[in-house]
Design an enzyme around this catalytic site. Structure first.
Site, PDB file in Angstrom:
ATOM      1  N   ASP A   1      -0.779   6.667   6.433  1.00  9.99           N
ATOM      2  CA  ASP A   1      -0.864   5.232   6.704  1.00  9.99           C
ATOM      3  C   ASP A   1      -1.749   5.040   7.935  1.00  9.99           C
ATOM      4  OD1 ASP A   1      -0.405   2.585   6.351  1.00  9.99           O
ATOM      5  OD2 ASP A   1       1.714   2.617   6.920  1.00  9.99           O
TER       6      ASP A   1
ATOM      7  N   LYS B   1       0.831  -1.208   0.000  1.00  4.08           N
ATOM      8  CA  LYS B   1       0.000   0.000   0.000  1.00  4.08           C
ATOM      9  C   LYS B   1       0.871   1.266   0.000  1.00  4.08           C
ATOM     10  CE  LYS B   1      -2.376  -1.406   3.669  1.00  4.08           C
ATOM     11  NZ  LYS B   1      -1.952  -2.812   3.812  1.00  4.08           N
ATOM     12  N   THR B   2       1.876   1.295   0.872  1.00  4.14           N
ATOM     13  CA  THR B   2       2.766   2.452   0.937  1.00  4.14           C
ATOM     14  C   THR B   2       3.540   2.603  -0.371  1.00  4.14           C
ATOM     15  OG1 THR B   2       2.959   2.139   3.312  1.00  4.14           O
ATOM     16  CG2 THR B   2       4.654   3.494   2.270  1.00  4.14           C
TER      17      THR B   2
ATOM     18  N   ARG C   1       6.250  -8.530   1.381  1.00  2.00           N
ATOM     19  CA  ARG C   1       7.143  -8.130   2.478  1.00  2.00           C
ATOM     20  C   ARG C   1       7.723  -9.358   3.165  1.00  2.00           C
ATOM     21  NH1 ARG C   1       4.424  -4.491   6.730  1.00  2.00           N
ATOM     22  NH2 ARG C   1       4.662  -2.905   5.119  1.00  2.00           N
TER      23      ARG C   1
ATOM     24  N   THR D   1      -5.446  -1.273   7.089  1.00  4.06           N
ATOM     25  CA  THR D   1      -5.587  -2.729   7.112  1.00  4.06           C
ATOM     26  C   THR D   1      -7.014  -3.077   7.550  1.00  4.06           C
ATOM     27  OG1 THR D   1      -4.659  -2.559   9.328  1.00  4.06           O
ATOM     28  CG2 THR D   1      -3.186  -3.328   7.594  1.00  4.06           C
TER      29      THR D   1
END
Ligand code: ADE
Length: 337
Positions: free
Chosen positions: A106, A61-62, A214, A155
């Site tokens: 975020d 997302k980032t 990740r 999230t």
């Protein structure tokens, strides 16, 4: 292996982030919608609509937020919901935005409600109402802001309030990645890091990272250490298998925390249903961590189900953990996929 970035992994993760949409693997639907909206905004010379990105941690997302700014050719500024404590923190950021820039938040679901209210008018018509003074002498002063694109990530889409959600023009959900996509991501990361990664070794890692880039990149780093010390540096399928066994990552990519959660559900609560708070207390974990980090993947692969009465282990989970299924009728909550 949680999706959250550990402190020492942060710089490493940063170096592997794709910078442009063309380098970004997977998430086809999200990419299509974004590239269309970005191109339209660019051609019209307008500010892109606000974008909400949601999905489990570690899916990019980032990274996407940064890519949106790069594709628009505008500045990028980033912060996180919990970092903003008082209205002044938010006002300072908003009054400093440059025209058309991307402002990324975020964990937007953790923004304080009174700050969220300040944000509404800023997002709606780029205005900020500031109250000066108190009591009868209080005056409202309206500040004009530069038009900007707000990109928010969460999230927990369900925790984003309806008024905030309604201010986003694009609401995009990120999905877990397919092994084939993760193999490409791993190949790219290995190239950047200069790690010799066999295609078969990449395939092993791609299947064991819970659909999450990740985690794939973090496993790559751990397995690289193993290959360097115990093998001749090259990550083959056998080396990857051996390293993952040492790391106690099983064939589903589960680590100790996932196993503890599933075994508690099966053994202590007879497969459920059990409330998330009770489960969290038994595991000495935060309920939020269970809902945000562990459960999404367990649900995706059909090991766990969320029912109105609580969490339930599926027949598939019983088979995986080699626990005999309770006789039918003994166990009200058991869910068979
Ligand atoms: N690294 C992490 N996520 C990625 C993605 N979606 N594409 C390419 N590289 C990545």
């Amino acid at each position: 292996m949680a999706g959250q970035a550990a402190e020492d992994d942060a710089g490493f993760e940063q170096s592997l982030r794709p910078r442009r949409l063309a380098e970004y693997i997977g998430q086809g639907k999200v990419k299509d919608q974004l590239s269309l909206a970005v191109e339209a905004a660019r051609t019209r010379g307008e500010t892109l609509d606000h974008v909400l990105l949601y999905g489990p941690p570690g899916l990019g997302k980032t990274t996407l937020a940064g890519i949106i700014a790069a594709e628009l050719g505008v500045a990028f500024q980033s912060t996180a919901g919990p970092l903003l404590q008082i209205k002044g923190d938010l006002t300072a950021i908003l009054t400093n935005v440059q025209a058309r820039q991307v402002l990324f938040f975020d964990e937007v679901h953790r923004l304080q409600p009174q700050l969220e209210e300040v944000l509404y008018s800023a997002l709606e018509d780029y205005r900020l109402d500031i109250i000066i003074g108190q009591g009868p002498a209080a005056r409202t002063h309206t500040l004009e802001l530069k038009p900007f694109t707000f990109v928010a990530a969460t999230t927990r889409a369900g925790l984003v309030s309806a008024p905030l959600r309604s201010r986003f023009g694009l609401i995009l959900r990120l999905e877990f990645y397919q092994p084939a996509e993760l193999e490409i991501i791993l190949r790219r990361s290995a190239q950047i890091l200069g790690v010799p990664l066999d295609p078969d070794g990449g395939a092993v890692l791609a299947r064991r990272c819970r659909g999450t880039p990740r985690i794939a990149n973090r496993l790559l780093r751990r397995v690289r250490d193993f290959a360097q010390v115990r093998a001749q540096g090259k990550i083959t399928a056998a080396v990857a298998e051996e390293a993952l066994a040492l790391l106690e990552v099983d064939e589903y990519g589960f680590d100790e925390a996932d196993r503890r959660l599933m075994l508690a559900l099966i053994e202590k609560f007879e497969g459920g249903p059990v409330g998330v708070n009770t489960l969290a207390a038994v595991l000495a974990e935060e309920p939020d961590a269970i809902e945000e980090i562990y459960e999404p993947y367990l649900m995706q692969i059909g090991f766990l189900s969320r029912t109105p009465r609580g969490r339930v282990a599926t027949a598939l989970a019983y088979r995986h953990f080699r626990v005999a299924l309770p006789a039918r009728g003994d166990q009200a909550g058991l869910f068979t996929p």
